[in-house]
Design an enzyme around this catalytic site. Structure first.
Site, PDB file in Angstrom:
ATOM      1  N   GLN A  20      -9.309 -19.182  42.797  1.00 32.66           N
ATOM      2  CA  GLN A  20     -10.176 -20.278  42.324  1.00 32.66           C
ATOM      3  C   GLN A  20      -9.698 -21.652  42.786  1.00 32.66           C
ATOM      4  O   GLN A  20     -10.309 -22.661  42.442  1.00 32.66           O
ATOM      5  CB  GLN A  20     -10.272 -20.267  40.790  1.00 32.66           C
ATOM      6  CG  GLN A  20     -10.864 -19.003  40.210  1.00 32.66           C
ATOM      7  CD  GLN A  20     -12.322 -18.765  40.612  1.00 32.66           C
ATOM      8  OE1 GLN A  20     -12.994 -19.635  41.161  1.00 32.66           O
ATOM      9  NE2 GLN A  20     -12.806 -17.571  40.349  1.00 32.66           N
ATOM     10  N   LYS A  40     -15.267 -16.161  48.040  1.00 38.57           N
ATOM     11  CA  LYS A  40     -15.325 -17.299  47.115  1.00 38.57           C
ATOM     12  C   LYS A  40     -15.216 -18.633  47.865  1.00 38.57           C
ATOM     13  O   LYS A  40     -15.175 -19.697  47.266  1.00 38.57           O
ATOM     14  CB  LYS A  40     -14.196 -17.194  46.085  1.00 38.57           C
ATOM     15  CG  LYS A  40     -14.366 -16.018  45.108  1.00 38.57           C
ATOM     16  CD  LYS A  40     -13.262 -16.009  44.081  1.00 38.57           C
ATOM     17  CE  LYS A  40     -13.131 -14.707  43.338  1.00 38.57           C
ATOM     18  NZ  LYS A  40     -14.203 -14.419  42.388  1.00 38.57           N
ATOM     19  N   CYS A  68     -13.321 -11.144  33.186  1.00 40.10           N
ATOM     20  CA  CYS A  68     -12.122 -10.415  33.653  1.00 40.10           C
ATOM     21  C   CYS A  68     -10.822 -11.009  33.110  1.00 40.10           C
ATOM     22  O   CYS A  68      -9.754 -10.772  33.661  1.00 40.10           O
ATOM     23  CB  CYS A  68     -12.038 -10.360  35.175  1.00 40.10           C
ATOM     24  SG  CYS A  68     -13.339  -9.403  35.911  1.00 40.10           S
TER      25      CYS A  68
HETATM   26  N1  PLP Z   1      -8.150 -14.010  40.475  1.00 40.54           N
HETATM   27  C1  PLP Z   1      -9.028 -14.891  39.996  1.00 40.54           C
HETATM   28  C2  PLP Z   1      -8.512 -16.124  39.301  1.00 40.54           C
HETATM   29  C3  PLP Z   1     -10.394 -14.674  40.135  1.00 40.54           C
HETATM   30  O1  PLP Z   1     -11.268 -15.554  39.644  1.00 40.54           O
HETATM   31  C4  PLP Z   1     -10.832 -13.497  40.800  1.00 40.54           C
HETATM   32  C5  PLP Z   1     -12.274 -13.203  40.941  1.00 40.54           C
HETATM   33  O2  PLP Z   1     -13.102 -13.681  40.197  1.00 40.54           O
HETATM   34  C6  PLP Z   1      -9.883 -12.615  41.314  1.00 40.54           C
HETATM   35  C7  PLP Z   1      -8.550 -12.903  41.131  1.00 40.54           C
HETATM   36  C8  PLP Z   1     -10.277 -11.369  42.034  1.00 40.54           C
HETATM   37  O3  PLP Z   1     -10.864 -11.688  43.263  1.00 40.54           O
HETATM   38  P1  PLP Z   1     -11.507 -10.557  44.172  1.00 40.54           P
HETATM   39  O4  PLP Z   1     -12.493  -9.838  43.304  1.00 40.54           O
HETATM   40  O5  PLP Z   1     -12.153 -11.295  45.283  1.00 40.54           O
HETATM   41  O6  PLP Z   1     -10.398  -9.666  44.613  1.00 40.54           O
END
Ligand code: PLP
Length: 412
Positions: free
Chosen positions: A205, A228, A366
Protein backbone atom coordinates in the site's frame (compact mmCIF):
# COMPACT_ATOMS: atom_id res chain seq x y z
CA UNK A 1 6.74 19.81 -9.46
CA UNK A 2 4.04 18.70 -11.88
CA UNK A 3 0.44 19.07 -10.74
CA UNK A 4 -1.64 15.97 -11.24
CA UNK A 5 -4.68 16.59 -13.42
CA UNK A 6 -6.94 13.55 -13.00
CA UNK A 7 -9.19 14.64 -15.88
CA UNK A 8 -6.28 14.56 -18.34
CA UNK A 9 -4.93 11.38 -16.81
CA UNK A 10 -8.24 9.59 -17.35
CA UNK A 11 -7.59 9.65 -21.10
CA UNK A 12 -4.75 7.20 -20.45
CA UNK A 13 -7.07 4.57 -18.94
CA UNK A 14 -9.43 2.30 -20.93
CA UNK A 15 -11.74 1.90 -17.91
CA UNK A 16 -12.46 5.63 -18.13
CA UNK A 17 -12.34 6.00 -21.93
CA UNK A 18 -14.76 3.07 -22.26
CA UNK A 19 -17.14 4.84 -19.86
CA UNK A 20 -17.68 1.71 -17.79
CA UNK A 21 -20.96 1.77 -15.87
CA UNK A 22 -22.10 -0.03 -12.72
CA UNK A 23 -25.80 -0.43 -11.90
CA UNK A 24 -26.56 1.78 -14.90
CA UNK A 25 -24.54 4.65 -13.40
CA UNK A 26 -21.08 5.96 -14.30
CA UNK A 27 -18.60 3.92 -12.27
CA UNK A 28 -16.88 5.69 -9.37
CA UNK A 29 -14.00 3.47 -8.37
CA UNK A 30 -12.91 3.92 -4.75
CA UNK A 31 -11.37 0.49 -4.18
CA UNK A 32 -7.82 1.23 -5.25
CA UNK A 33 -6.23 -0.40 -2.20
CA UNK A 34 -7.64 -3.62 -3.60
CA UNK A 35 -6.50 -3.15 -7.19
CA UNK A 36 -6.05 -0.36 -9.71
CA UNK A 37 -6.99 0.42 -13.31
CA UNK A 38 -4.36 -0.15 -16.00
CA UNK A 39 -3.33 2.50 -18.55
CA UNK A 40 -3.14 1.88 -22.31
CA UNK A 41 0.65 1.90 -21.94
CA UNK A 42 0.45 -1.33 -19.93
CA UNK A 43 -1.94 -2.93 -22.40
CA UNK A 44 0.40 -1.94 -25.24
CA UNK A 45 3.45 -3.44 -23.54
CA UNK A 46 1.66 -6.71 -22.79
CA UNK A 47 0.34 -6.83 -26.36
CA UNK A 48 3.83 -6.24 -27.76
CA UNK A 49 4.90 -9.45 -26.07
CA UNK A 50 1.77 -11.36 -27.10
CA UNK A 51 1.68 -10.16 -30.70
CA UNK A 52 5.28 -9.65 -31.79
CA UNK A 53 7.78 -10.84 -29.19
CA UNK A 54 6.51 -14.16 -27.82
CA UNK A 55 9.32 -16.49 -26.77
CA UNK A 56 10.57 -17.93 -23.50
CA UNK A 57 13.46 -16.44 -21.59
CA UNK A 58 16.85 -18.13 -20.99
CA UNK A 59 15.90 -20.99 -23.28
CA UNK A 60 17.05 -20.37 -26.79
CA UNK A 61 19.83 -19.05 -28.91
CA UNK A 62 17.59 -17.23 -31.34
CA UNK A 63 16.84 -13.51 -31.58
CA UNK A 64 13.29 -13.58 -30.20
CA UNK A 65 14.43 -15.33 -27.07
CA UNK A 66 17.40 -13.02 -26.64
CA UNK A 67 15.05 -10.05 -27.00
CA UNK A 68 12.90 -11.34 -24.13
CA UNK A 69 16.01 -11.63 -21.92
CA UNK A 70 16.94 -8.05 -22.78
CA UNK A 71 13.40 -6.83 -21.99
CA UNK A 72 13.34 -8.63 -18.63
CA UNK A 73 16.71 -7.14 -17.80
CA UNK A 74 15.45 -3.66 -18.72
CA UNK A 75 12.35 -4.19 -16.58
CA UNK A 76 14.53 -5.19 -13.63
CA UNK A 77 16.59 -2.05 -14.11
CA UNK A 78 13.43 0.10 -14.20
CA UNK A 79 12.08 -1.43 -10.99
CA UNK A 80 15.48 -0.99 -9.34
CA UNK A 81 15.53 2.70 -10.29
CA UNK A 82 11.96 3.11 -9.03
CA UNK A 83 12.91 2.11 -5.46
CA UNK A 84 16.62 3.05 -5.60
CA UNK A 85 17.86 -0.52 -5.44
CA UNK A 86 20.40 -2.46 -7.48
CA UNK A 87 19.13 -4.47 -10.42
CA UNK A 88 20.34 -7.76 -8.90
CA UNK A 89 18.25 -7.03 -5.78
CA UNK A 90 14.95 -7.16 -7.69
CA UNK A 91 13.23 -10.56 -7.68
CA UNK A 92 10.08 -10.98 -9.79
CA UNK A 93 7.34 -12.79 -7.89
CA UNK A 94 3.60 -13.13 -8.36
CA UNK A 95 2.96 -10.30 -5.87
CA UNK A 96 3.28 -9.22 -2.26
CA UNK A 97 1.88 -12.47 -0.84
CA UNK A 98 4.42 -14.59 -2.66
CA UNK A 99 7.26 -12.21 -1.80
CA UNK A 100 6.53 -12.42 1.93
CA UNK A 101 6.09 -16.19 1.78
CA UNK A 102 9.43 -16.43 0.02
CA UNK A 103 11.17 -14.68 2.92
CA UNK A 104 9.20 -16.56 5.57
CA UNK A 105 10.15 -19.96 4.13
CA UNK A 106 13.55 -19.14 2.66
CA UNK A 107 14.88 -17.05 5.53
CA UNK A 108 12.54 -17.46 8.52
CA UNK A 109 12.40 -21.24 8.62
CA UNK A 110 16.12 -21.48 7.84
CA UNK A 111 17.51 -19.19 10.52
CA UNK A 112 14.99 -18.94 13.36
CA UNK A 113 14.76 -21.33 16.30
CA UNK A 114 12.41 -21.84 19.24
CA UNK A 115 14.26 -19.20 21.28
CA UNK A 116 13.63 -16.49 18.70
CA UNK A 117 10.82 -14.05 18.16
CA UNK A 118 9.10 -12.41 15.17
CA UNK A 119 7.37 -9.09 15.80
CA UNK A 120 4.34 -8.04 13.78
CA UNK A 121 1.37 -5.76 14.56
CA UNK A 122 -2.37 -6.17 14.81
CA UNK A 123 -2.77 -3.98 11.72
CA UNK A 124 -1.11 -6.36 9.25
CA UNK A 125 -2.77 -7.87 6.20
CA UNK A 126 -3.22 -11.68 6.30
CA UNK A 127 -0.34 -11.96 3.82
CA UNK A 128 1.96 -10.44 6.42
CA UNK A 129 0.63 -12.55 9.30
CA UNK A 130 -0.03 -16.10 8.13
CA UNK A 131 3.43 -16.75 6.61
CA UNK A 132 4.94 -15.81 10.00
CA UNK A 133 2.50 -18.11 11.81
CA UNK A 134 3.86 -20.86 9.54
CA UNK A 135 7.42 -19.99 10.54
CA UNK A 136 6.30 -20.21 14.18
CA UNK A 137 4.73 -23.62 13.55
CA UNK A 138 7.82 -24.93 11.75
CA UNK A 139 10.57 -23.56 14.03
CA UNK A 140 8.84 -23.09 17.39
CA UNK A 141 9.71 -19.36 17.40
CA UNK A 142 7.21 -16.94 19.00
CA UNK A 143 5.06 -14.45 17.12
CA UNK A 144 4.54 -11.36 19.24
CA UNK A 145 2.83 -8.04 18.59
CA UNK A 146 4.15 -4.50 18.76
CA UNK A 147 1.31 -2.55 20.40
CA UNK A 148 -0.39 0.07 18.25
CA UNK A 149 -0.89 3.57 19.67
CA UNK A 150 -4.33 4.95 20.53
CA UNK A 151 -4.97 5.86 16.86
CA UNK A 152 -4.09 2.37 15.64
CA UNK A 153 -0.67 3.42 14.31
CA UNK A 154 2.67 1.68 14.75
CA UNK A 155 5.08 4.20 16.31
CA UNK A 156 8.80 3.55 16.92
CA UNK A 157 8.48 4.19 20.72
CA UNK A 158 6.23 1.15 20.96
CA UNK A 159 8.77 -1.00 19.16
CA UNK A 160 11.41 0.12 21.68
CA UNK A 161 9.15 -1.16 24.50
CA UNK A 162 8.99 -4.73 23.21
CA UNK A 163 12.10 -5.43 21.12
CA UNK A 164 14.81 -7.63 22.63
CA UNK A 165 17.82 -9.69 21.60
CA UNK A 166 15.35 -12.51 20.88
CA UNK A 167 13.75 -10.49 18.08
CA UNK A 168 15.05 -11.70 14.74
CA UNK A 169 12.45 -10.43 12.27
CA UNK A 170 10.14 -7.40 12.33
CA UNK A 171 7.48 -7.74 9.64
CA UNK A 172 5.35 -4.62 9.22
CA UNK A 173 3.54 -2.68 6.51
CA UNK A 174 4.86 0.70 5.41
CA UNK A 175 1.22 1.77 4.98
CA UNK A 176 -1.44 -0.39 6.62
CA UNK A 177 -4.31 -1.43 4.42
CA UNK A 178 -7.23 -0.60 6.74
CA UNK A 179 -6.14 2.43 8.74
CA UNK A 180 -3.70 3.78 6.15
CA UNK A 181 -1.09 5.16 8.52
CA UNK A 182 2.40 5.75 7.13
CA UNK A 183 4.84 3.96 9.41
CA UNK A 184 8.27 5.48 10.06
CA UNK A 185 10.09 2.50 8.55
CA UNK A 186 13.44 4.29 8.62
CA UNK A 187 13.29 4.59 12.41
CA UNK A 188 11.85 1.07 12.81
CA UNK A 189 14.79 -0.26 10.79
CA UNK A 190 17.30 1.72 12.83
CA UNK A 191 15.97 0.25 16.07
CA UNK A 192 15.75 -3.26 14.59
CA UNK A 193 19.37 -3.17 13.45
CA UNK A 194 20.55 -2.08 16.89
CA UNK A 195 19.18 -5.42 18.13
CA UNK A 196 20.45 -7.45 15.16
CA UNK A 197 16.94 -7.98 13.75
CA UNK A 198 15.95 -7.58 10.11
CA UNK A 199 12.94 -5.63 8.81
CA UNK A 200 10.64 -7.24 6.25
CA UNK A 201 8.49 -4.41 4.96
CA UNK A 202 5.13 -4.94 3.28
CA UNK A 203 5.02 -2.19 0.68
CA UNK A 204 1.76 -3.24 -1.03
CA UNK A 205 0.00 0.00 0.00
CA UNK A 206 2.99 2.35 0.05
CA UNK A 207 5.07 1.73 -3.09
CA UNK A 208 2.18 2.59 -5.50
CA UNK A 209 1.43 5.88 -3.72
CA UNK A 210 4.66 7.58 -2.61
CA UNK A 211 8.38 7.75 -3.36
CA UNK A 212 10.30 4.73 -2.04
CA UNK A 213 14.04 4.70 -1.44
CA UNK A 214 15.20 1.39 -0.01
CA UNK A 215 18.70 2.71 0.61
CA UNK A 216 17.41 5.62 2.63
CA UNK A 217 14.97 3.41 4.57
CA UNK A 218 17.77 0.84 5.01
CA UNK A 219 15.03 -1.78 4.91
CA UNK A 220 16.16 -5.41 4.51
CA UNK A 221 13.31 -6.78 2.41
CA UNK A 222 10.42 -5.00 0.69
CA UNK A 223 7.45 -6.53 -1.14
CA UNK A 224 4.94 -5.01 -3.52
CA UNK A 225 2.34 -5.98 -6.14
CA UNK A 226 2.07 -4.80 -9.75
CA UNK A 227 -1.73 -4.75 -9.86
CA UNK A 228 -1.92 -2.14 -7.08
CA UNK A 229 0.33 0.22 -9.08
CA UNK A 230 -1.50 0.25 -12.44
CA UNK A 231 0.29 -2.92 -13.56
CA UNK A 232 -1.02 -6.38 -14.40
CA UNK A 233 -2.15 -8.97 -11.86
CA UNK A 234 0.08 -11.93 -11.06
CA UNK A 235 3.34 -9.96 -11.04
CA UNK A 236 5.14 -8.28 -8.19
CA UNK A 237 8.51 -7.70 -6.65
CA UNK A 238 10.59 -8.81 -3.74
CA UNK A 239 13.46 -6.44 -3.02
CA UNK A 240 16.18 -7.76 -0.74
CA UNK A 241 19.61 -6.49 0.25
CA UNK A 242 21.90 -8.60 -1.89
CA UNK A 243 23.79 -10.20 1.02
CA UNK A 244 20.48 -11.29 2.54
CA UNK A 245 19.20 -12.65 -0.77
CA UNK A 246 22.38 -14.72 -0.99
CA UNK A 247 21.67 -16.15 2.48
CA UNK A 248 18.01 -16.89 1.68
CA UNK A 249 17.04 -20.35 0.44
CA UNK A 250 14.89 -20.61 -2.68
CA UNK A 251 11.21 -21.09 -2.00
CA UNK A 252 10.73 -22.91 -5.31
CA UNK A 253 13.23 -24.94 -7.29
CA UNK A 254 13.26 -25.97 -10.95
CA UNK A 255 14.38 -24.71 -14.33
CA UNK A 256 15.96 -21.31 -14.74
CA UNK A 257 17.30 -21.14 -11.17
CA UNK A 258 20.04 -23.82 -11.15
CA UNK A 259 23.57 -23.75 -12.56
CA UNK A 260 23.96 -27.55 -12.49
CA UNK A 261 22.73 -30.73 -10.79
CA UNK A 262 23.58 -34.40 -10.96
CA UNK A 263 21.90 -37.76 -10.39
CA UNK A 264 23.01 -37.86 -6.74
CA UNK A 265 21.04 -34.74 -6.01
CA UNK A 266 23.98 -32.37 -5.92
CA UNK A 267 22.60 -29.00 -6.99
CA UNK A 268 24.25 -25.63 -7.55
CA UNK A 269 21.84 -22.74 -7.65
CA UNK A 270 22.27 -19.61 -9.71
CA UNK A 271 22.96 -16.36 -7.90
CA UNK A 272 20.03 -14.09 -6.88
CA UNK A 273 17.75 -12.92 -8.35
CA UNK A 274 17.60 -15.95 -10.73
CA UNK A 275 17.79 -18.31 -7.71
CA UNK A 276 14.26 -17.23 -6.78
CA UNK A 277 12.68 -17.29 -10.23
CA UNK A 278 12.17 -20.99 -10.91
CA UNK A 279 10.16 -21.97 -13.96
CA UNK A 280 8.95 -19.72 -16.75
CA UNK A 281 8.49 -16.20 -15.44
CA UNK A 282 5.30 -14.21 -15.94
CA UNK A 283 6.88 -12.59 -18.98
CA UNK A 284 3.92 -10.53 -20.17
CA UNK A 285 3.42 -9.49 -16.54
CA UNK A 286 7.02 -8.26 -16.40
CA UNK A 287 6.52 -6.28 -19.64
CA UNK A 288 3.35 -4.77 -18.16
CA UNK A 289 4.95 -3.99 -14.81
CA UNK A 290 7.79 -2.15 -16.52
CA UNK A 291 5.30 -0.05 -18.48
CA UNK A 292 3.31 0.64 -15.29
CA UNK A 293 6.47 1.73 -13.47
CA UNK A 294 7.53 3.99 -16.33
CA UNK A 295 4.04 5.48 -16.30
CA UNK A 296 4.14 6.21 -12.55
CA UNK A 297 7.63 7.67 -12.82
CA UNK A 298 6.47 9.95 -15.63
CA UNK A 299 3.80 11.35 -13.30
CA UNK A 300 6.26 11.56 -10.40
CA UNK A 301 5.70 9.70 -7.14
CA UNK A 302 5.93 12.85 -5.04
CA UNK A 303 3.26 14.47 -7.24
CA UNK A 304 1.03 11.44 -6.78
CA UNK A 305 1.52 11.49 -3.01
CA UNK A 306 0.72 15.20 -2.82
CA UNK A 307 -2.38 14.91 -4.98
CA UNK A 308 -3.76 11.98 -2.97
CA UNK A 309 -3.13 13.90 0.22
CA UNK A 310 -5.10 16.87 -1.12
CA UNK A 311 -7.96 14.60 -2.20
CA UNK A 312 -8.00 12.83 1.13
CA UNK A 313 -8.14 16.12 3.06
CA UNK A 314 -11.02 17.24 0.83
CA UNK A 315 -12.90 13.98 1.49
CA UNK A 316 -12.31 13.96 5.26
CA UNK A 317 -13.48 17.56 5.64
CA UNK A 318 -16.72 16.70 3.84
CA UNK A 319 -17.28 13.39 5.63
CA UNK A 320 -16.84 15.07 9.04
CA UNK A 321 -19.92 17.17 8.31
CA UNK A 322 -22.08 14.04 8.23
CA UNK A 323 -22.84 13.11 11.84
CA UNK A 324 -23.75 9.57 10.88
CA UNK A 325 -20.25 8.83 9.59
CA UNK A 326 -17.87 7.14 12.06
CA UNK A 327 -14.32 7.70 10.81
CA UNK A 328 -11.68 5.28 12.09
CA UNK A 329 -8.60 6.91 10.65
CA UNK A 330 -9.13 10.62 10.40
CA UNK A 331 -5.45 11.26 11.12
CA UNK A 332 -4.04 8.80 8.58
CA UNK A 333 -1.78 10.19 5.90
CA UNK A 334 -2.68 7.99 2.92
CA UNK A 335 -5.66 7.77 0.54
CA UNK A 336 -7.33 5.09 2.66
CA UNK A 337 -10.53 6.18 4.43
CA UNK A 338 -12.16 3.66 6.74
CA UNK A 339 -15.61 4.30 8.18
CA UNK A 340 -19.02 3.04 9.14
CA UNK A 341 -22.44 4.65 9.09
CA UNK A 342 -24.06 4.65 12.52
CA UNK A 343 -26.51 1.79 12.84
CA UNK A 344 -25.78 0.37 9.38
CA UNK A 345 -23.87 -2.86 8.79
CA UNK A 346 -20.78 -2.23 6.62
CA UNK A 347 -21.73 -4.71 3.92
CA UNK A 348 -25.20 -3.16 3.61
CA UNK A 349 -23.59 0.26 3.19
CA UNK A 350 -21.23 -1.03 0.49
CA UNK A 351 -24.17 -2.71 -1.27
CA UNK A 352 -26.04 0.57 -1.17
CA UNK A 353 -23.00 2.40 -2.59
CA UNK A 354 -22.87 -0.22 -5.35
CA UNK A 355 -26.46 0.66 -6.24
CA UNK A 356 -25.17 4.21 -6.78
CA UNK A 357 -22.34 3.06 -9.05
CA UNK A 358 -19.73 3.52 -6.31
CA UNK A 359 -17.20 0.73 -5.69
CA UNK A 360 -15.99 0.53 -2.07
CA UNK A 361 -14.81 -2.46 -0.09
CA UNK A 362 -16.47 -3.66 3.10
CA UNK A 363 -15.67 -6.39 5.60
CA UNK A 364 -12.45 -7.18 7.39
CA UNK A 365 -10.07 -6.27 4.55
CA UNK A 366 -7.87 -9.31 5.25
CA UNK A 367 -6.82 -7.71 8.55
CA UNK A 368 -8.95 -9.81 10.85
CA UNK A 369 -7.10 -9.10 14.10
CA UNK A 370 -7.33 -5.35 13.57
CA UNK A 371 -11.10 -5.42 13.89
CA UNK A 372 -10.78 -6.79 17.44
CA UNK A 373 -8.68 -3.71 18.10
CA UNK A 374 -11.30 -1.40 16.58
CA UNK A 375 -14.08 -3.28 18.37
CA UNK A 376 -16.00 -3.64 15.10
CA UNK A 377 -17.21 -6.62 13.10
CA UNK A 378 -16.66 -4.91 9.77
CA UNK A 379 -15.92 -1.51 8.22
CA UNK A 380 -16.25 0.18 4.83
CA UNK A 381 -13.09 1.33 3.07
CA UNK A 382 -12.82 3.95 0.34
CA UNK A 383 -9.34 4.07 -1.16
CA UNK A 384 -8.15 6.75 -3.57
CA UNK A 385 -5.67 6.95 -6.42
CA UNK A 386 -4.36 9.76 -8.58
CA UNK A 387 -7.13 9.31 -11.19
CA UNK A 388 -9.90 9.99 -8.67
CA UNK A 389 -11.43 13.46 -8.78
CA UNK A 390 -13.12 15.83 -6.36
CA UNK A 391 -16.31 15.03 -8.24
CA UNK A 392 -15.88 11.37 -7.26
CA UNK A 393 -15.62 12.48 -3.64
CA UNK A 394 -18.67 14.75 -3.94
CA UNK A 395 -20.75 11.87 -5.37
CA UNK A 396 -19.52 9.52 -2.64
CA UNK A 397 -20.20 11.98 0.18
CA UNK A 398 -23.62 12.83 -1.16
CA UNK A 399 -24.48 9.11 -1.55
CA UNK A 400 -23.57 8.57 2.11
CA UNK A 401 -25.93 11.36 3.08
CA UNK A 402 -28.79 9.65 1.30
CA UNK A 403 -27.96 6.11 2.36
CA UNK A 404 -30.18 6.12 5.40
CA UNK A 405 -33.38 6.45 3.38
CA UNK A 406 -32.35 3.67 1.09
CA UNK A 407 -31.56 1.33 3.96
CA UNK A 408 -34.69 2.24 5.91
CA UNK A 409 -36.65 1.38 2.81
CA UNK A 410 -34.63 -1.75 2.32
CA UNK A 411 -35.23 -3.07 5.81
CA UNK A 412 -38.86 -1.92 6.15
N1 PLP B 1 -0.28 -6.50 2.13
C1 PLP B 1 -1.14 -5.48 2.11
C2 PLP B 1 -0.94 -4.34 3.08
C3 PLP B 1 -2.21 -5.47 1.22
O1 PLP B 1 -3.07 -4.45 1.21
C4 PLP B 1 -2.36 -6.56 0.32
C5 PLP B 1 -3.49 -6.62 -0.62
O2 PLP B 1 -4.52 -6.00 -0.43
C6 PLP B 1 -1.42 -7.59 0.35
C7 PLP B 1 -0.40 -7.53 1.27
C8 PLP B 1 -1.51 -8.77 -0.56
O3 PLP B 1 -1.25 -8.37 -1.88
P1 PLP B 1 -1.43 -9.39 -3.08
O4 PLP B 1 -2.82 -9.92 -2.98
O5 PLP B 1 -1.22 -8.56 -4.30
O6 PLP B 1 -0.40 -10.45 -2.91
Amino acid sequence: MKKIDPYLIRDDFPMFKNKVMMQGKPLIFLDNASTTFKPYAVEKAVNAYLQYETANSHRGDYDLCYNVDVKIDEARATLAKFINAEKREIVFTSGTSMSINLIAYGYGTKYLTKDDEILITQAEHASNVLPWFKVGEMTGCKINYIPLNEDGKLVPENLRKVISKKTKIIAVAHVTNVLGFIVDIKEITKIAHQYGAIVVCDGAQSVPHMPTDVKDLDVDFLSFSGHKMVGPTGIGVLYGKYGLLEKTAPFMTGGGMNAKFDMCGDVTYLQPPSKFEAGTQNIEGIYGLKAATDYLMSLGMENIRRYEDELRTYAIEKLKKNERVILYNEKAESGIITFNIKGVFAQDEATYLNSQGIACRSGQHCAKVLLDYLGEVATVRASLYFYNTKEDIDAFVSALEKGGDFLDAYFA
